[in-house]
Each structure stands twice: as structure tokens, then as C-alpha cells.
Write an enzyme that holds these catalytic residues in place. Structure first.
Site, PDB file in Angstrom:
ATOM      1  N   HIS A  35       0.835  -1.210   0.000  1.00 22.86           N
ATOM      2  CA  HIS A  35       0.000   0.000   0.000  1.00 22.86           C
ATOM      3  C   HIS A  35       0.870   1.261   0.000  1.00 22.86           C
ATOM      4  CE1 HIS A  35      -4.146  -1.652   0.428  1.00 22.86           C
ATOM      5  NE2 HIS A  35      -3.473  -2.692   0.854  1.00 22.86           N
ATOM      6  N   GLY A 126      -4.049 -12.541  -5.513  1.00 20.18           N
ATOM      7  CA  GLY A 126      -3.215 -11.363  -5.298  1.00 20.18           C
ATOM      8  C   GLY A 126      -1.850 -11.483  -5.949  1.00 20.18           C
ATOM      9  N   SER A 128      -1.503 -10.922  -9.250  1.00 18.63           N
ATOM     10  CA  SER A 128      -1.555 -10.016 -10.410  1.00 18.63           C
ATOM     11  C   SER A 128      -1.773 -10.699 -11.747  1.00 18.63           C
ATOM     12  CB  SER A 128      -0.294  -9.145 -10.482  1.00 18.63           C
ATOM     13  OG  SER A 128      -0.218  -8.367  -9.346  1.00 18.63           O
ATOM     14  N   SER A 130      -4.310 -10.153 -13.546  1.00 17.59           N
ATOM     15  CA  SER A 130      -4.865  -9.139 -14.457  1.00 17.59           C
ATOM     16  C   SER A 130      -3.763  -8.261 -15.043  1.00 17.59           C
ATOM     17  CB  SER A 130      -5.928  -8.284 -13.750  1.00 17.59           C
ATOM     18  OG  SER A 130      -5.402  -7.681 -12.596  1.00 17.59           O
ATOM     19  N   ASP A 174       2.077  -3.509 -10.150  1.00 14.66           N
ATOM     20  CA  ASP A 174       1.844  -4.837 -10.720  1.00 14.66           C
ATOM     21  C   ASP A 174       2.210  -4.885 -12.195  1.00 14.66           C
ATOM     22  OD1 ASP A 174       0.860  -5.173  -8.204  1.00 14.66           O
ATOM     23  OD2 ASP A 174      -1.245  -5.276  -8.794  1.00 14.66           O
TER      24      ASP A 174
END
Length: 382
Positions: A35, A126, A128, A130, A174
Site C-alpha cells: 500500500h 493477489g 496479479s 490481471s 503490478d
């Protein structure tokens, strides 16, 4: 049959002629720096040996035809001469369409393409999948039509597609690591300048990813809330981003901030400092210091950013108890489930696998999935 052979065979079978190129783009795991990306901070990911692979060829017209091998060979076909709109009943298509639409706004000097897509990046974990798809599609057009775009531009294009076309907020990490990853290295990425420094991974160290298989439900809404809290914090300090706030400046006035916002800000500031230090610890091969920094990162995500769940904390505790100070473990990714990442000596992998297999399901009622990965090369021909 590997993904290259699979997609090439399917391409010839469905389209009736051979593919001219096969492109891959990897998934990623973030070793530390969580984050921090949308706060213009630092991250330390590596690309992993799970990827999206596309066999493709240019067409002599303005049509894009896409086959999704992993979705029962579903087809998407659209024209480059008509407005590219979302395909509501076929979500995977929107990643392809979004990338192409945003590429047109960057550099419209390309024509149609036939492609067959398959991948083995675990979805919803999680890691990545995408971003890997977005970077692979961007690289297809760049390679087939010799577009003057570098990896950072292909990454930015994928991020724009995901934010604006697919409608999912994400930072740049990402896509950037998928585009720029380097074999046997992690990358220290400055999310403000997009500068990346390769950091060599110590020899004999395994990157272990363990999926908690706890179904993430809150991730979208809570992610957006965390972003808003960070933006509130930056406004309080009258800075464009938390990247520009020092821990000293924060500590001097922390009591004046909303207590929840203060916790969020403290995580981002301390995590940025940890990430920069982790890169130098890794470079020196200091796995003990790396382990301490990963432990501090996890505690900060649990207590200050409040994005872990009991199942993830349990996994981290099991691994930590097994490895002691020989390496590190922490949650990785957006939070509220997903995976933990561990950096450990290769000879400890069997003990960690066994400890997790014996204890995690017994304590949580969920069976984990265990991956041993290699830091891998970013997008390109394969």
C-alpha cells in the site's frame, strides 16, 4: 504441453494458420512495500515463473480476434475502427479491450491481430493475473507492430486500462514489475518516477508463496477507504503524497490527526523506510535483517493498516515458528485474505511445507495452496 505449445497448437487449429509470435508476461509477488505504491512510495516486487502467454499474428485488416483458452475457448472480436466498449457478459474481454483502447490513445499505428491467450497465474490470489494479462496484450501490439513504447509505457497503459476501462483502482507496481522484471532479481521501484533498480536475490534462497484460500470479500471497498485515508493524511501535511512526509514530521503532530488516519499514515511512512532498507539487506545477502523487516511490515499491516485477517496471521505465525531468524514471512498483496510470501533458504522449504500442511487447515478449516517460485524475466517473446 507448456503454455507456449498449447496456445500455438490452438491458434493453428482455430485460425487455420500458424502464429508468428508468442509473448509472455509474468505475475508477481511483492516482497515488501505494501500500500505504498499509490502514495508515490517504494515497492520491492519480483516477477514469478507463472505467466500469461499469448500466441499471435498480425492481420491485414482492422479486426482483433481473441480466444481465451482458459475459458472454454470463448471468443471476442472487435474492430479498431469502431468505438471500443465494455463487454458486460465476458469480463476477461474487458482487459483486452481496455488495453487496446488505451493503446490507440497513445500510438494508433497498428492494425488487427489474432491471438490465443492462456495463463497459469493463480486468479484471485493477489499475484496479479490481471496485470500480467494487460502487459502481455500491450506487448503483443508493441512487438507485432514495432510500436515505440518501452516497458514503463506498456505498464502505464495497462494500469490506465484497469483503472478507467475495467473500473478497478490499482497502483502501477503490478504492471511495472510484469513489464520490467529481471531473472534472479527483485526490483526496487520508485512509484513516483517509475525508476527501477535491480536487486540481486541471494543464492540458495527460495521465494515461497502460500495462498490462504480465504475468500477475499472486502478488498475493493476497504482498498478505496485506505486510499482515501492516505489522501486525507497527505492533505493534513499539505503535501502531494505521503511520500513527501517524514516520520519525524509525523511523530511531532500525530496526536492532532484523526486516530485512524494517523495509524494509516504511520504504516505508509514506516513501510517506505523498511522497503528501501530491505533492498540493501537483500543485496548484501543479509537474510536475517530481511526477515526482521518483513516481520515489522506484517505487524504494521496488521495493527496500523488493519488489512490482515486471522487466517493470514495464523499462516505467518506457522512459517515464522518454523524458520526462526533464517529468512522472513509476511502477508503480500492488497489484504483481507490472499497470500503470504516467505523468503527462506531452499533447504528449509520441505519443513515449512510440512508445518503448514499439518497446522493451517487444523487451525482454520481451510486448505492452503503452496507455490515455490523463481524470480523471473519480465514481458517479451518466449
Amino acid at each position: 504441453m507448456n503454455l507456449k505449445e498449447k496456445t500455438r497448437a490452438l491458434f493453428a487449429e482455430i485460425f487455420g494458420y500458424p502464429a508468428t509470435h508468442t509473448i509472455q508476461a509474468p505475475g508477481r509477488v511483492n516482497l515488501i512495500g505494501e500500500h505504498t505504491d499509490y502514495n508515490d512510495g517504494f515497492v520491492l516486487p519480483c516477477a514469478i515463473d507463472y505467466q500469461t502467454v499469448i500466441s499471435c499474428a498480425p492481420r491485414d485488416d482492422r479486426t482483433v480476434r481473441v480466444i481465451a483458452a482458459d475459458y472454454d475457448n470463448q471468443v471476442d472480436e472487435f474492430s479498431l475502427d469502431a468505438p471500443i466498449v465494455t463487454y458486460d457478459s465476458q469480463q476477461w474481454s474487458n482487459y483486452v479491450r481496455g488495453v487496446v483502447k488505451h493503446l490507440q490513445q497513445r500510438n494508433n499505428a497498428f492494425g488487427g491481430v489474432d491471438m490465443v491467450i492462456s495463463g497459469n497465474v493463480p486468479q484471485g490470489a493477489g499475484l496479479s493475473s490481471s496485470a500480467s494479462l494487460e502487459v502481455a496484450v500491450g506487448t503483443v501490439f508493441q512487438q507485432l507492430y514495432h510500436l515505440p513504447l518501452d516497458g514503463a509505457q506498456i505498464a502505464l497503459n495497462g494500469q490506465e486500462a484497469e483503472n478507467q476501462f475495467v473500473g478497478c483502482n490499482c497502483g502501477i507496481m503490478d504492471q511495472l514489475i510484469s513489464a520490467l522484471g529481471k531473472k534472479d532479481h527483485a526490483l526496487l521501484i520508485d512509484c513516483r518516477t517509475l525508476g527501477a533498480k535491480a536487486v540481486s536475490m541471494p543464492k540458495g534462497v527460495a521465494v515461497v508463496i502460500i495462498n490462504s484460500n480465504f475468500k477475499r470479500t472486502l478488498v475493493g471497498s476497504e482498498y478505496n477507504t485506505r486510499r482515501e485515508q492516505c489522501e486525507t493524511g497527505a492533505r493534513f501535511f499539505q503535501q502531494p503524497a505521503l511520500r513527501d512526509v517524514s516520520l519525524e514530521a509525523f511523530n511531532a503532530v500525530a496526536s492532532e490527526l484523526d486516530p485512524v488516519v494517523a495509524k494509516r499514515v504511520r504504516h505508509v511512512l514506516s513501510e517506505n523506510a523498511r522497503t528501501v532498507e530491505a533492498a540493501s539487506a537483500l543485496e548484501k545477502g543479509d537474510l536475517q535483517r530481511m526477515g526482521q523487516l518483513m516481520a515489522e511490515s506484517h505487524a504494521s499491516m496488521r495493527d496500523d493498516f488493519e488489512i490482515t485477517v486471522p487466517q493470514i496471521d495464523t499462516l505467518v505465525d506457522i512459517v515464522k515458528a518454523t524458520i526462526g531468524d533464517q529468512g522472513g514471512v509476511r502477508m503480500t498483496g492488497g489484504g483481507f485474505g490472499g497470500c503470504v510470501v516467505a523468503l527462506i533458504p531452499e533447504d528449509l522449504v520441505p519443513a515449512v511445507r510440512q508445518a503448514v500442511a499439518q497446522q493451517y487447515e487444523a487451525k482454520t478449516g481451510i486448505k492452503e495452496t503452496f507455490y515455490v517460485c523463481k524470480p523471473s524475466q519480465g514481458a517479451g517473446q518466449c
